[in-house]
Design a protein around this motif. Structure first.
Motif, PDB file in Angstrom:
ATOM      1  N   UNK A  35      46.116  44.808  41.730  1.00  0.00           N
ATOM      2  CA  UNK A  35      44.715  44.818  42.118  1.00  0.00           C
ATOM      3  C   UNK A  35      44.392  44.036  43.364  1.00  0.00           C
ATOM      4  N   UNK A  36      45.393  43.687  44.142  1.00  0.00           N
ATOM      5  CA  UNK A  36      45.174  42.960  45.388  1.00  0.00           C
ATOM      6  C   UNK A  36      46.218  43.407  46.398  1.00  0.00           C
ATOM      7  N   UNK A  37      45.835  43.532  47.660  1.00  0.00           N
ATOM      8  CA  UNK A  37      46.774  43.884  48.708  1.00  0.00           C
ATOM      9  C   UNK A  37      47.473  42.632  49.229  1.00  0.00           C
ATOM     10  N   UNK A  38      48.570  42.844  49.932  1.00  0.00           N
ATOM     11  CA  UNK A  38      49.285  41.719  50.520  1.00  0.00           C
ATOM     12  C   UNK A  38      48.401  40.995  51.535  1.00  0.00           C
ATOM     13  N   UNK A  39      47.665  41.747  52.336  1.00  0.00           N
ATOM     14  CA  UNK A  39      46.792  41.124  53.339  1.00  0.00           C
ATOM     15  C   UNK A  39      45.690  40.296  52.680  1.00  0.00           C
ATOM     16  N   UNK A  40      45.113  40.818  51.608  1.00  0.00           N
ATOM     17  CA  UNK A  40      44.038  40.082  50.927  1.00  0.00           C
ATOM     18  C   UNK A  40      44.578  38.798  50.299  1.00  0.00           C
ATOM     19  N   UNK A  41      45.779  38.844  49.761  1.00  0.00           N
ATOM     20  CA  UNK A  41      46.376  37.643  49.176  1.00  0.00           C
ATOM     21  C   UNK A  41      46.630  36.603  50.267  1.00  0.00           C
ATOM     22  N   UNK A  42      47.161  37.040  51.391  1.00  0.00           N
ATOM     23  CA  UNK A  42      47.409  36.109  52.506  1.00  0.00           C
ATOM     24  C   UNK A  42      46.107  35.483  52.987  1.00  0.00           C
ATOM     25  N   UNK A  43      45.070  36.294  53.152  1.00  0.00           N
ATOM     26  CA  UNK A  43      43.790  35.792  53.650  1.00  0.00           C
ATOM     27  C   UNK A  43      43.183  34.761  52.697  1.00  0.00           C
TER      28      UNK A  43
END
Length: 266
Positions: A35-43
């Protein structure tokens, strides 16, 4: 499969990472993201810090803070380790494991989530309300469960005891190994009906649940000690470490189950 004591061990690992500023997040395999993208997790994580982690049953919550303490509106990373997940807090120069899926690089070391089978993984809850929703269907954490509440929750399920103990909506944190160990110590057959337990049965069940969880959580795993049933589950023609009777094996509630026919009479 990681059970409550294993996840308690991972909580202690994560606690060592708390307070260290996150410099970078390397998502090596997005197959563990839920439920989360890699970019969203990094941000969400870069430049932030983990606050003190919390465990509920088999789930581990890592609150994120931007200031001195985590605020309700700030996100949390929520881990579920499935069959093969684990956390490691290692030196950044240590060679990466081939099953490292997400690496969180801090100012001093790296927090690595590794997982062979990738059955569960990491979620990002945007705030504390979403964490509560995510964990909302779970029963109370087994480690803090009182005797009266345990008896009440089991009685209303009206089914076989072992599947009830392993139902995370009844009691959170118990898996196959723990359920067998607790029932063996309490001298209760795994197929007993929950509604058939006496007050003495419930008392023994609760006392042994507390003992098993305390000792195994201290070890950070469900131990295979020789004096424990878990130490003989995989023995060919294994015998009960208490009375020497040959152990029985069957599937109960769809799970491989081991018990002593002498100590745990049906």
């Amino acid at each position: 499969m990681p059970e409550l004591p294993d996840v308690e061990g991972f909580r202690r690992v994560l606690d060592r990472a708390a307070g260290h500023r996150i410099e970078r997040v390397d998502v090596l395999d997005s197959g563990v993201l839920r439920g989360v993208t890699a970019d969203a997790l990094r941000d969400a994580l870069t430049g932030q810090t983990f606050a003190t982690p919390k465990r509920h049953g088999k789930w581990l919550v890592a609150p994120v803070r931007s200031g001195r303490r985590h605020r309700q509106a700030e996100p949390s990373v929520v881990f579920h380790f499935g069959m093969t997940g684990a956390l490691a807090w290692v030196d950044g120069n240590e060679e990466r494991h081939r099953h490292d899926r997400v690496v969180i690089i801090t100012t001093s070391r790296e927090l690595r989530y590794r997982d062979l089978r990738k059955l569960h993984g990491l979620r990002l809850a945007p705030d504390d309300d979403h964490v509560a929703d995510l964990l909302g269907e779970l029963g109370p954490d087994a480690a803090g469960l009182g005797e009266a509440e345990l008896g009440k929750r089991l009685e209303v399920t009206r089914r076989r005891l072992k599947p009830a103990l392993m139902d995370q909506t009844v009691v959170a944190g118990l898996g196959n190994l723990l359920a067998d160990e607790i029932l063996w110590r309490a001298r209760i057959h795994p197929e007993r009906g929950t509604q058939d337990l006496t007050d003495a049965d419930r008392g023994r069940l609760h006392r042994n649940l507390r003992t098993v969880l305390k000792r195994s959580s201290r070890a950070g795993r469900v131990p295979g000690w020789d004096t424990w049933l878990t130490g003989h589950r995989d023995d060919r023609d294994g015998s009960c470490p208490r009375c020497g009777t040959t152990l029985r094996r069957a599937r109960v509630g769809g799970r491989s189950t081991v018990w002593c026919p002498n100590c745990q009479r049906d």
